[in-house]
Design a protein around this motif. Structure first.
Motif, PDB file in Angstrom:
ATOM      1  N   TYR A   1       4.677 -13.122  16.213  1.00 36.15           N
ATOM      2  CA  TYR A   1       5.045 -11.837  15.775  1.00 36.15           C
ATOM      3  C   TYR A   1       3.921 -11.236  14.645  1.00 36.15           C
ATOM      4  CZ  TYR A   1       9.166 -12.391  18.653  1.00 36.15           C
ATOM      5  OH  TYR A   1      10.014 -12.747  19.671  1.00 36.15           O
ATOM      6  N   PHE A   2       3.431  -9.928  14.876  1.00 39.36           N
ATOM      7  CA  PHE A   2       2.789  -9.600  13.907  1.00 39.36           C
ATOM      8  C   PHE A   2       3.386  -8.252  13.436  1.00 39.36           C
ATOM      9  CE2 PHE A   2      -1.189 -11.728  13.681  1.00 39.36           C
ATOM     10  CZ  PHE A   2      -1.305 -12.524  14.919  1.00 39.36           C
ATOM     11  N   CYS A   3       3.190  -7.878  12.082  1.00 43.30           N
ATOM     12  CA  CYS A   3       3.525  -6.911  11.444  1.00 43.30           C
ATOM     13  C   CYS A   3       2.363  -6.202  11.105  1.00 43.30           C
ATOM     14  CB  CYS A   3       4.637  -7.098  10.057  1.00 43.30           C
ATOM     15  SG  CYS A   3       4.975  -5.472   9.448  1.00 43.30           S
ATOM     16  N   ALA A   4       2.298  -4.765  11.155  1.00 43.39           N
ATOM     17  CA  ALA A   4       1.016  -3.805  10.780  1.00 43.39           C
ATOM     18  C   ALA A   4       1.708  -2.814  10.143  1.00 43.39           C
ATOM     19  CB  ALA A   4       0.403  -3.618  12.020  1.00 43.39           C
ATOM     20  N   SER A   5       0.613  -2.244   9.404  1.00 42.46           N
ATOM     21  CA  SER A   5       1.112  -0.865   8.587  1.00 42.46           C
ATOM     22  C   SER A   5      -0.113   0.205   8.701  1.00 42.46           C
ATOM     23  CB  SER A   5       1.326  -1.075   7.204  1.00 42.46           C
ATOM     24  OG  SER A   5       0.133  -1.519   6.348  1.00 42.46           O
ATOM     25  N   SER A   6       0.060   1.399   8.667  1.00 43.01           N
ATOM     26  CA  SER A   6      -0.898   2.292   8.889  1.00 43.01           C
ATOM     27  C   SER A   6      -0.542   3.564   7.799  1.00 43.01           C
ATOM     28  CB  SER A   6      -0.994   3.109   9.960  1.00 43.01           C
ATOM     29  OG  SER A   6      -1.886   4.151  10.086  1.00 43.01           O
ATOM     30  N   GLY A   7      -1.762   3.862   7.171  1.00 43.81           N
ATOM     31  CA  GLY A   7      -1.438   4.850   5.921  1.00 43.81           C
ATOM     32  C   GLY A   7      -1.730   6.333   6.416  1.00 43.81           C
ATOM     33  N   ALA A   8      -1.732   6.400   7.669  1.00 41.53           N
ATOM     34  CA  ALA A   8      -2.252   7.643   8.488  1.00 41.53           C
ATOM     35  C   ALA A   8      -1.465   8.734   7.878  1.00 41.53           C
ATOM     36  CB  ALA A   8      -1.956   7.412   9.785  1.00 41.53           C
ATOM     37  N   THR A   9      -2.177   9.810   7.731  1.00 38.30           N
ATOM     38  CA  THR A   9      -1.543  11.141   7.260  1.00 38.30           C
ATOM     39  C   THR A   9      -1.516  12.425   8.497  1.00 38.30           C
ATOM     40  OG1 THR A   9      -3.499  11.687   6.088  1.00 38.30           O
ATOM     41  CG2 THR A   9      -1.688  10.819   4.833  1.00 38.30           C
ATOM     42  N   GLY A  10      -2.614  11.964   9.227  1.00 37.73           N
ATOM     43  CA  GLY A  10      -3.027  12.911  10.622  1.00 37.73           C
ATOM     44  C   GLY A  10      -2.452  12.258  11.620  1.00 37.73           C
TER      45      GLY A  10
ATOM     46  N   TRP B   1       0.794  -1.229  -0.033  1.00 38.63           N
ATOM     47  CA  TRP B   1      -0.054  -0.169  -0.039  1.00 38.63           C
ATOM     48  C   TRP B   1       0.756   1.111  -0.133  1.00 38.63           C
ATOM     49  CZ3 TRP B   1      -2.094  -3.439   4.295  1.00 38.63           C
ATOM     50  CH2 TRP B   1      -3.287  -3.992   3.846  1.00 38.63           C
ATOM     51  N   SER B   2       2.189   1.164   0.039  1.00 36.62           N
ATOM     52  CA  SER B   2       3.002   2.428   0.265  1.00 36.62           C
ATOM     53  C   SER B   2       2.677   3.124   1.701  1.00 36.62           C
ATOM     54  CB  SER B   2       2.910   3.137  -1.122  1.00 36.62           C
ATOM     55  OG  SER B   2       3.338   2.612  -2.111  1.00 36.62           O
ATOM     56  N   HIS B   3       2.282   2.559   2.641  1.00 37.66           N
ATOM     57  CA  HIS B   3       1.930   3.183   4.001  1.00 37.66           C
ATOM     58  C   HIS B   3       3.377   3.498   4.565  1.00 37.66           C
ATOM     59  CE1 HIS B   3      -2.206   0.903   4.709  1.00 37.66           C
ATOM     60  NE2 HIS B   3      -2.447   2.010   3.722  1.00 37.66           N
ATOM     61  N   SER B   4       3.105   4.824   4.999  1.00 39.77           N
ATOM     62  CA  SER B   4       4.278   5.290   5.834  1.00 39.77           C
ATOM     63  C   SER B   4       4.622   4.693   6.964  1.00 39.77           C
ATOM     64  CB  SER B   4       3.917   6.836   5.998  1.00 39.77           C
ATOM     65  OG  SER B   4       3.919   7.672   4.871  1.00 39.77           O
ATOM     66  N   TYR B   5       3.723   4.217   7.821  1.00 42.70           N
ATOM     67  CA  TYR B   5       4.015   3.815   9.007  1.00 42.70           C
ATOM     68  C   TYR B   5       3.946   2.231   9.130  1.00 42.70           C
ATOM     69  CZ  TYR B   5       3.470   8.259  11.295  1.00 42.70           C
ATOM     70  OH  TYR B   5       3.476   9.415  11.693  1.00 42.70           O
ATOM     71  N   MET B   6       4.873   1.559   9.902  1.00 43.07           N
ATOM     72  CA  MET B   6       5.122   0.037  10.038  1.00 43.07           C
ATOM     73  C   MET B   6       5.201  -0.446  11.274  1.00 43.07           C
ATOM     74  SD  MET B   6       6.306  -1.357   6.194  1.00 43.07           S
ATOM     75  CE  MET B   6       5.860  -2.893   6.659  1.00 43.07           C
ATOM     76  N   PHE B   7       4.909  -1.281  11.840  1.00 43.20           N
ATOM     77  CA  PHE B   7       4.973  -1.796  13.272  1.00 43.20           C
ATOM     78  C   PHE B   7       5.236  -3.247  13.399  1.00 43.20           C
ATOM     79  CE2 PHE B   7       2.952   2.206  14.993  1.00 43.20           C
ATOM     80  CZ  PHE B   7       2.028   2.439  13.711  1.00 43.20           C
ATOM     81  N   TRP B   8       5.923  -3.676  14.366  1.00 37.33           N
ATOM     82  CA  TRP B   8       6.181  -4.838  14.685  1.00 37.33           C
ATOM     83  C   TRP B   8       5.612  -5.125  16.369  1.00 37.33           C
ATOM     84  CZ3 TRP B   8       6.991  -9.214  12.388  1.00 37.33           C
ATOM     85  CH2 TRP B   8       7.655  -9.360  11.123  1.00 37.33           C
ATOM     86  N   TYR B   9       4.547  -5.988  16.590  1.00 38.16           N
ATOM     87  CA  TYR B   9       4.189  -6.495  17.666  1.00 38.16           C
ATOM     88  C   TYR B   9       4.351  -7.792  18.031  1.00 38.16           C
ATOM     89  CZ  TYR B   9       1.230  -2.136  17.800  1.00 38.16           C
ATOM     90  OH  TYR B   9       0.551  -1.017  18.170  1.00 38.16           O
ATOM     91  N   ARG B  10       4.516  -8.261  19.347  1.00 41.04           N
ATOM     92  CA  ARG B  10       4.452  -9.648  19.539  1.00 41.04           C
ATOM     93  C   ARG B  10       3.210 -10.047  20.640  1.00 41.04           C
ATOM     94  NH1 ARG B  10       9.357 -11.497  23.397  1.00 41.04           N
ATOM     95  NH2 ARG B  10       7.669 -13.126  23.898  1.00 41.04           N
ATOM     96  N   GLN B  11       2.666 -11.207  20.318  1.00 38.50           N
ATOM     97  CA  GLN B  11       1.583 -11.309  21.092  1.00 38.50           C
ATOM     98  C   GLN B  11       1.713 -12.711  21.798  1.00 38.50           C
ATOM     99  OE1 GLN B  11      -2.119 -12.627  18.624  1.00 38.50           O
ATOM    100  NE2 GLN B  11      -3.471 -11.502  20.121  1.00 38.50           N
ATOM    101  N   ASP B  12       1.681 -12.552  23.057  1.00 34.42           N
ATOM    102  CA  ASP B  12       1.769 -13.704  24.022  1.00 34.42           C
ATOM    103  C   ASP B  12       0.440 -13.923  25.101  1.00 34.42           C
ATOM    104  OD1 ASP B  12       4.855 -11.970  23.896  1.00 34.42           O
ATOM    105  OD2 ASP B  12       4.654 -13.990  23.460  1.00 34.42           O
ATOM    106  N   LEU B  13       0.179 -15.054  25.254  1.00 31.35           N
ATOM    107  CA  LEU B  13      -0.978 -15.251  26.328  1.00 31.35           C
ATOM    108  C   LEU B  13      -0.595 -14.493  27.622  1.00 31.35           C
ATOM    109  CD1 LEU B  13      -3.635 -16.845  25.960  1.00 31.35           C
ATOM    110  CD2 LEU B  13      -2.311 -18.694  27.286  1.00 31.35           C
TER     111      LEU B  13
END
Lengths: 116, 114
Positions: free
Chosen positions: A89-98, A27-39
């Motif tokens: 491990y989850f990667c995420a992106s956001s196309g936020a401009t604001g 998507w050419s999103h500017s923001y990208m994130f790495w999260y980890r998910q644990d019980l």
């Protein structure tokens, strides 16, 4: 196909080894994130990036390294894997401009990592 | 670090019943999002609430943001098996725009039995 893809889906590695998890978004999103998910802990932020060549630490960055040489890729490296890094491990992106917090995060389907 | 407490942790009910899950904090949030996650997949955004007292509806799901912007609820009417999943709330605090990501609650595991 457009979207955000993570690879591999499953990985087993030994303590002390280096392992890299890949994340690619179209998507050419500017923001990208790495999260980890644990019980018992939920999703916790490891690192994030606001643009290519800009990265910053999240809540639990120790033992991890990231890079973002291209907008579409955001690999996560475990320099010397430990058992405590066994997680999904989850990667995420956001196309936020604001405000980023008002924009949706688009998640990949995760990488299940087991460190033996 | 702001803390988001979700309750209940687990909920199993019969198809057709109504339910409410909660997301509470002692901190004020500039906005709050709800996600649903199914096994083997990443979370998917359901809704974002921004204004205190705001109510948003998504078919049989009703989301409310508390007047003080410290809590939120998700009400499901006539639950169906397809509603089964992990429901996560996530909040952003402060004026920084949330660029450092959202803080997630631990989630409510919901099972709707046919």
């Amino acid at each position: 196909d457009a979207g955000i893809t993570q690879s591999p889906r499953y990985k087993i590695t030994e303590t002390g080894r280096q392992v890299t998890l890949m994340c690619h978004q179209t998507w050419s999103h500017s923001y990208m994130f790495w999260y980890r998910q644990d019980l018992g802990h939920g999703l916790r932020l490891i690192y994030y990036s606001a643009a290519a060549d800009i990265t910053d630490k999240g809540e639990v960055p120790d033992g991890y390294v990231v890079s973002r040489s291209k907008t579409e890729n955001f690999p996560l490296t475990l320099e010397s894997a430990t058992r405590s890094q066994t997680s999904v491990y989850f990667c995420a992106s956001s196309g936020a401009t604001g405000r980023v917090s008002n924009s949706p995060l688009h998640f990949g389907n995760g990488t299940r990592l087991t460190v033996t | 670090t702001q803390l988001l407490e979700q309750s209940p942790q687990f909920l199993s009910i019969q198809e057709g019943e109504n339910l409410t899950v909660y997301c509470n904090s002692s901190s004020v949030f500039s906005s709050l999002q709800w996600y649903r996650q199914e096994p083997g997949e990443g979370p998917v955004l359901l809704v974002t609430v921004v204004t205190g007292g705001e109510v948003k509806k998504l078919k049989r799901l009703t989301f409310q943001f508390g007047d003080a912007r410290k809590d939120s609820s998700l009400h499901i009417t006539a639950a169906q098996p397809g509603d089964t999943g992990l429901y996560l709330c996530a909040g952003a605090q402060g004026s920084g725009g949330g660029a450092d990501g959202l803080t997630f609650g631990k989630g409510t595991h919901l099972i709707i039995q046919p």
